[in-house]
Design an enzyme around this catalytic site. Structure first.
Site, PDB file in Angstrom:
ATOM      1  N   LEU A 204       0.805  -1.219   0.000  1.00 47.73           N
ATOM      2  CA  LEU A 204       0.000   0.000   0.000  1.00 47.73           C
ATOM      3  C   LEU A 204       0.836   1.267   0.000  1.00 47.73           C
ATOM      4  O   LEU A 204       0.395   2.287  -0.516  1.00 47.73           O
ATOM      5  CB  LEU A 204      -0.942   0.016   1.212  1.00 47.73           C
ATOM      6  CG  LEU A 204      -1.953  -1.132   1.315  1.00 47.73           C
ATOM      7  CD1 LEU A 204      -2.886  -0.896   2.481  1.00 47.73           C
ATOM      8  CD2 LEU A 204      -2.735  -1.287   0.022  1.00 47.73           C
ATOM      9  N   HIS A 246      -1.217   7.321   8.210  1.00 43.53           N
ATOM     10  CA  HIS A 246      -0.282   6.441   8.906  1.00 43.53           C
ATOM     11  C   HIS A 246       1.156   6.677   8.437  1.00 43.53           C
ATOM     12  O   HIS A 246       2.066   6.886   9.243  1.00 43.53           O
ATOM     13  CB  HIS A 246      -0.699   4.995   8.641  1.00 43.53           C
ATOM     14  CG  HIS A 246       0.219   3.962   9.209  1.00 43.53           C
ATOM     15  ND1 HIS A 246      -0.099   3.202  10.310  1.00 43.53           N
ATOM     16  CD2 HIS A 246       1.451   3.544   8.828  1.00 43.53           C
ATOM     17  CE1 HIS A 246       0.890   2.368  10.582  1.00 43.53           C
ATOM     18  NE2 HIS A 246       1.849   2.552   9.673  1.00 43.53           N
ATOM     19  N   GLU A 247       1.379   6.637   7.120  1.00 44.45           N
ATOM     20  CA  GLU A 247       2.740   6.719   6.596  1.00 44.45           C
ATOM     21  C   GLU A 247       3.376   8.084   6.848  1.00 44.45           C
ATOM     22  O   GLU A 247       4.578   8.184   7.125  1.00 44.45           O
ATOM     23  CB  GLU A 247       2.753   6.404   5.094  1.00 44.45           C
ATOM     24  CG  GLU A 247       2.416   4.972   4.751  1.00 44.45           C
ATOM     25  CD  GLU A 247       3.422   3.980   5.294  1.00 44.45           C
ATOM     26  OE1 GLU A 247       4.530   4.407   5.686  1.00 44.45           O
ATOM     27  OE2 GLU A 247       3.115   2.795   5.352  1.00 44.45           O
ATOM     28  N   HIS A 256       5.175   2.393  14.881  1.00 43.82           N
ATOM     29  CA  HIS A 256       3.925   1.676  15.094  1.00 43.82           C
ATOM     30  C   HIS A 256       3.590   1.681  16.576  1.00 43.82           C
ATOM     31  O   HIS A 256       4.479   1.703  17.432  1.00 43.82           O
ATOM     32  CB  HIS A 256       4.053   0.232  14.586  1.00 43.82           C
ATOM     33  CG  HIS A 256       4.191   0.149  13.100  1.00 43.82           C
ATOM     34  ND1 HIS A 256       5.162  -0.600  12.479  1.00 43.82           N
ATOM     35  CD2 HIS A 256       3.476   0.732  12.099  1.00 43.82           C
ATOM     36  CE1 HIS A 256       5.038  -0.493  11.168  1.00 43.82           C
ATOM     37  NE2 HIS A 256       4.023   0.311  10.917  1.00 43.82           N
ATOM     38  N   TRP A 258       2.593  -0.571  18.598  1.00 48.14           N
ATOM     39  CA  TRP A 258       3.075  -1.684  19.407  1.00 48.14           C
ATOM     40  C   TRP A 258       4.594  -1.656  19.578  1.00 48.14           C
ATOM     41  O   TRP A 258       5.142  -2.417  20.348  1.00 48.14           O
ATOM     42  CB  TRP A 258       2.650  -3.023  18.790  1.00 48.14           C
ATOM     43  CG  TRP A 258       3.277  -3.271  17.442  1.00 48.14           C
ATOM     44  CD1 TRP A 258       4.481  -3.852  17.189  1.00 48.14           C
ATOM     45  CD2 TRP A 258       2.738  -2.916  16.176  1.00 48.14           C
ATOM     46  NE1 TRP A 258       4.733  -3.885  15.831  1.00 48.14           N
ATOM     47  CE2 TRP A 258       3.673  -3.322  15.201  1.00 48.14           C
ATOM     48  CE3 TRP A 258       1.545  -2.304  15.762  1.00 48.14           C
ATOM     49  CZ2 TRP A 258       3.448  -3.122  13.833  1.00 48.14           C
ATOM     50  CZ3 TRP A 258       1.320  -2.120  14.411  1.00 48.14           C
ATOM     51  CH2 TRP A 258       2.273  -2.517  13.456  1.00 48.14           C
ATOM     52  N   ASP A 272       6.907   2.240  21.411  1.00 49.88           N
ATOM     53  CA  ASP A 272       6.861   3.289  20.391  1.00 49.88           C
ATOM     54  C   ASP A 272       7.405   4.601  20.940  1.00 49.88           C
ATOM     55  O   ASP A 272       7.382   5.632  20.265  1.00 49.88           O
ATOM     56  CB  ASP A 272       5.443   3.470  19.863  1.00 49.88           C
ATOM     57  CG  ASP A 272       4.477   4.002  20.917  1.00 49.88           C
ATOM     58  OD1 ASP A 272       4.858   4.050  22.106  1.00 49.88           O
ATOM     59  OD2 ASP A 272       3.331   4.341  20.562  1.00 49.88           O
ATOM     60  N   VAL A 274       6.289   6.615  23.131  1.00 52.93           N
ATOM     61  CA  VAL A 274       5.269   7.628  23.406  1.00 52.93           C
ATOM     62  C   VAL A 274       4.596   7.237  24.715  1.00 52.93           C
ATOM     63  O   VAL A 274       4.166   6.093  24.882  1.00 52.93           O
ATOM     64  CB  VAL A 274       4.241   7.725  22.263  1.00 52.93           C
ATOM     65  CG1 VAL A 274       3.134   8.717  22.606  1.00 52.93           C
ATOM     66  CG2 VAL A 274       4.927   8.115  20.960  1.00 52.93           C
ATOM     67  N   THR A 277       0.388   6.074  24.903  1.00 52.65           N
ATOM     68  CA  THR A 277      -0.197   4.953  24.163  1.00 52.65           C
ATOM     69  C   THR A 277      -0.015   3.688  24.982  1.00 52.65           C
ATOM     70  O   THR A 277       1.086   3.424  25.475  1.00 52.65           O
ATOM     71  CB  THR A 277       0.480   4.784  22.787  1.00 52.65           C
ATOM     72  OG1 THR A 277       1.883   4.607  22.973  1.00 52.65           O
ATOM     73  CG2 THR A 277       0.217   5.986  21.900  1.00 52.65           C
ATOM     74  N   GLN A 280       1.375  -2.588  24.037  1.00 56.19           N
ATOM     75  CA  GLN A 280       0.624  -3.469  23.140  1.00 56.19           C
ATOM     76  C   GLN A 280       1.505  -4.626  22.699  1.00 56.19           C
ATOM     77  O   GLN A 280       2.674  -4.441  22.371  1.00 56.19           O
ATOM     78  CB  GLN A 280       0.114  -2.669  21.928  1.00 56.19           C
ATOM     79  CG  GLN A 280      -0.851  -3.415  21.042  1.00 56.19           C
ATOM     80  CD  GLN A 280      -1.564  -2.480  20.082  1.00 56.19           C
ATOM     81  OE1 GLN A 280      -2.125  -1.459  20.489  1.00 56.19           O
ATOM     82  NE2 GLN A 280      -1.550  -2.826  18.799  1.00 56.19           N
TER      83      GLN A 280
END
Length: 733
Positions: A204, A246-247, A256, A258, A272, A274, A277, A280
């Site tokens: 994508l 996203h990109e 990402h 997770w 990540d 951060v 968040t 995950q």
């Protein structure tokens, strides 16, 4: 994830979305997935020092980011507001049919980006109550560029017709005009987005994170045309514009959600980096139902799978966190490749003059071959970038520095629109020519900005000559007299070139450079003059020597040799070799190929069935089709015809020359009876020469040596399996 900074960027420095069937989750048939770990592994194998430098840059950034977070925590929303930063975007649509992606589709993508980054997306109502306090609203906005790097007005969209596909990673061909793509606009002023077809149709899109140290022209975002925007070619479940959201998050240094490990690496120690968040375990796909917990966050409210930096479908994504928006803002102020965007004027429309014509390119003749032409009509693509409607303009055509041909063109071209205008026919002779076309006096007044009024190019005009034609490229000029060169790309440097020190014979040959110009599907062309051949010719042949190499198993360059009997109006292929059949070097080589003496191979092309006895003119074209391969060389081209003596065709054999000084030749024509022997007798019956043959068939060229016999009359006896023929000859001094 509220944990200490963990350095795990090695695999995902280059992020790439892909969709695929089947998953451990059953939310959707088609899922996103990171597919470029192998690309980054190769990147660091090629640039081992970059791994060390990148880690250091990210460590330094993390310290700055964590300081910003400490300073901002506890501030009220109204106290956190920074100045809005608008990023100019240039969208390069690079497809076989670029009109598939409309202006409206491009605008739909810009609308999504602006809503998502501002926190104004309508589906933010789907954010669970437990996460609403973490909903981030970035200061980043996006506009389609309003001015080019040269200061001319633009729509921020350019369309390029090309079959070039994206190969994600370093040196992606869609990012380079020399490889069939399009070069980035100034990356310090624009976010470049390439919309194209991916080599793997499941991919994508991808981008590079800041701090990597890649070439400037590599920076930007590449996306599949079916995952761009919300309408047109965009296809569900990736038709909400969130691939770009996203990109571009990666572009501004978000990992990402997770962490930096691959999607399916099950780990709670990854991050990540951060702090707001949730931790995950792995990525999520499809459209999960809230809440979701996992091994890392086992209690409600669970993981934040609806974050833009997870892998759920477009419709399931709906937020960045405050920590993520702070991270992007910090990245803008920390990384040298991002900071210049803060001061770009790309979103500011330029001041328009009243009368200003921009010459965009020569439409014709632009690096083409005009076969047997005595004149041409120049055509010029122009854009009215003046504020006034363009009603008239002069087109001036200069060939080889001669006096210009001038024509006043009347039209009605609104501001910021394009059209093609034509000049008067210009006489031209055979040869290789330079051309300059420029405009003047728009609306009868002086052009107020003359720097954009001119375009230049080159073109060839083929001439005529007779046979035989031999060309070894020893002359310093290419093309040689009456020949033509060109190519089907927009890159003139891809034309065939003369090289010295590389040849089958002599000192030079012609090179088709598929090593430096990876222009898949494009053709480099060498045209012969139009050759006059006897209408009674019995054969017409082309011989040449070639040398070629394959770059890899997948590369597949081809050589096509064609003929024309209508002076290049139409061509018919008579020879084609490609891939393994074309190469003359046994092993594949990724180096810039230079042939060894043993790697030259002779080829013969018999045009007799198509031309001989039917046409009195022929032209030959050598066409190299680029298949992401390596260099191809040609040398010692010979085009010739043979007309047999009428007596040979009538009798089926002939002895020549007669009279002879001693070297006599027996030739046959369409004979089927085997020759057994030849004997030569003097006028008194003495045999002076004899030869016997076994399985000799009916060779077309049998020498008879009479140099050591006296002058006089002799009789040649030809003994065949079913007959004997005697011919009288005269030997002279």
């Amino acid at each position: 994830m509220n944990r200490t900074f963990i350095l795990r960027y090695i695999i995902p420095l280059l992020f790439c979305f892909g969709w695929y069937a089947a998953s451990s989750q059953d939310n959707s048939i088609r899922h996103r997935g990171c597919v470029t770990g192998d690309v980054m592994e190769k990147y660091f194998q090629k640039h081992p020092q970059e791994k060390i430098a990148f880690e250091k840059r990210q460590q330094d950034f993390q310290k700055k980011y964590e300081l910003v977070r400490k300073q901002r925590q506890g501030l009220q929303a109204q106290q956190r507001v920074n100045a809005t930063v608008t990023i100019p975007v240039i969208v390069h649509i690079l497809m076989e049919d670029p009109s598939q992606v409309t202006d409206d589709q491009v605008q739909s993508q810009l609308d999504v980006l602006n809503a998502d980054y501002a926190g104004l997306n309508a589906d933010s109502v789907n954010i669970p109550a437990a996460f609403k306090s973490r909903f981030g609203k970035s200061e980043l906005r996006f506009c389609l560029a309003q001015r080019t790097p040269q200061g001319a007005p633009t729509t921020g969209i350019e369309r390029i017709t090309s079959v070039t596909k994206s190969f994600p990673g370093e040196n992606d061909p869609v990012k380079y005009s020399a490889m069939g793509g399009v070069d980035a606009w100034d990356v310090n002023k624009y976010l470049n987005i390439w919309v194209c077809e991916m080599d793997n149709e499941n991919d994508l899109g991808y981008t590079f994170m800041p701090g990597l140290g890649i070439a400037a022209g590599e920076r930007g975002f590449v996306t599949a045309y079916h995952a761009f925007g919300t309408i047109g070619s965009a296809k569900a479940p990736f038709n909400k514009g969130r691939t770009a959201t996203h990109e571009i998050g990666h572009f501004f240094n978000l990992s990402h959600i997770w962490g930096a490990n691959s999607c399916n690496v099950e780990s709670c120690s990854d991050s990540d980096n951060v702090d707001d968040t949730p931790n995950q375990y792995v990525c999520f796909f499809g459209t999960p139902e809230y809440p979701k917990t996992d091994n890392c966050t086992a209690a409600a409210p669970g993981v934040m799978f609806m974050n833009y930096m997870d892998y759920v479908d477009d419709a399931a994504m709906c937020l960045f966190t405050i920590g993520q928006t702070d991270r992007m803002a910090s990245a803008m102020n920390s990384f040298a490749e991002l900071t210049p965007l803060l001061s770009s004027n790309g979103c500011v429309p330029p001041l328009l003059y009243s009368n200003d014509v921009e010459v965009q390119r020569i439409a014709s003749p632009d690096n083409i071959i005009l076969n047997c032409a005595t004149s041409f009509t120049p055509q010029l693509l122009i854009k009215n970038i003046g504020s006034a409607t363009l009603t008239s303009v002069n087109i001036n055509t200069v060939v080889d520095g001669q006096a210009p041909s001038v024509k006043t063109v009347t039209l009605s071209l609104p501001s910021l629109q394009t059209t093609t205008i034509s000049g008067d026919a210009v006489a031209v002779s055979a040869g290789h020519h330079s051309i300059k076309i420029y405009t003047a006096l728009p609306n009868g007044s002086a052009d107020q900005f003359v720097a954009n009024d001119t375009a230049t190019s080159i073109f060839s005009v083929t001439g005529s000559t007779g046979t035989p034609l031999s060309e070894g490229f020893e002359s310093t000029a290419l093309p040689p007299q009456d020949w033509g060169i060109g190519n089907t790309s927009d890159i003139k440097e891809y034309n065939p070139v003369r090289v010295t020190g590389i040849s089958h014979s002599g000192n030079a040959s012609v090179k088709f450079d598929n090593y430096h110009y990876q222009l898949f599907g494009k053709n480099a062309i060498l045209n012969s003059p139009e050759l006059t051949i006897p209408i009674a010719a019995d054969s017409v042949k082309v011989t040449f020597w070639r040398a070629a190499a394959k770059a890899s198993l997948a590369s597949n360059d081809s050589l096509v040799v064609e003929y024309s009997t209508d002076c290049g109006q139409t061509f018919v292929a008579a020879y084609k070799k490609g891939g393994n059949d074309l190469k003359t070097k046994a092993d594949n080589t990724s180096a810039d190929y230079v042939p060894a003496a043993s790697e030259w191979v002779a080829d013969t092309l018999d045009l007799s069935p198509y031309v001989a006895g039917k046409f009195d003119k022929v032209m030959v074209r050598f066409r190299i089709i680029n298949g992401y391969g390596n260099n191809v060389y040609l040398d010692d081209i010979r085009i010739y015809s043979v007309t047999l003596p009428p007596a040979l065709k009538q009798k089926g054999y002939i002895l020549t020359p007669n009279p002879t000084t001693g070297s006599l030749v027996l030739q046959h024509y369409n004979a089927s009876t085997p020759l057994k022997a030849i004997a030569v007798f003097s006028s008194i019956g003495q045999m002076v020469w004899k030869a016997e043959y076994e399985n000799a068939g009916t060779s077309n060229y049998i020498p008879i040596n009479l140099r050591n016999v006296s002058r006089g009359i002799y009789f040649v006896k030809l003994v065949y399996s079913d007959k004997t023929i005697v011919e009288k000859i005269l030997k002279i001094d």
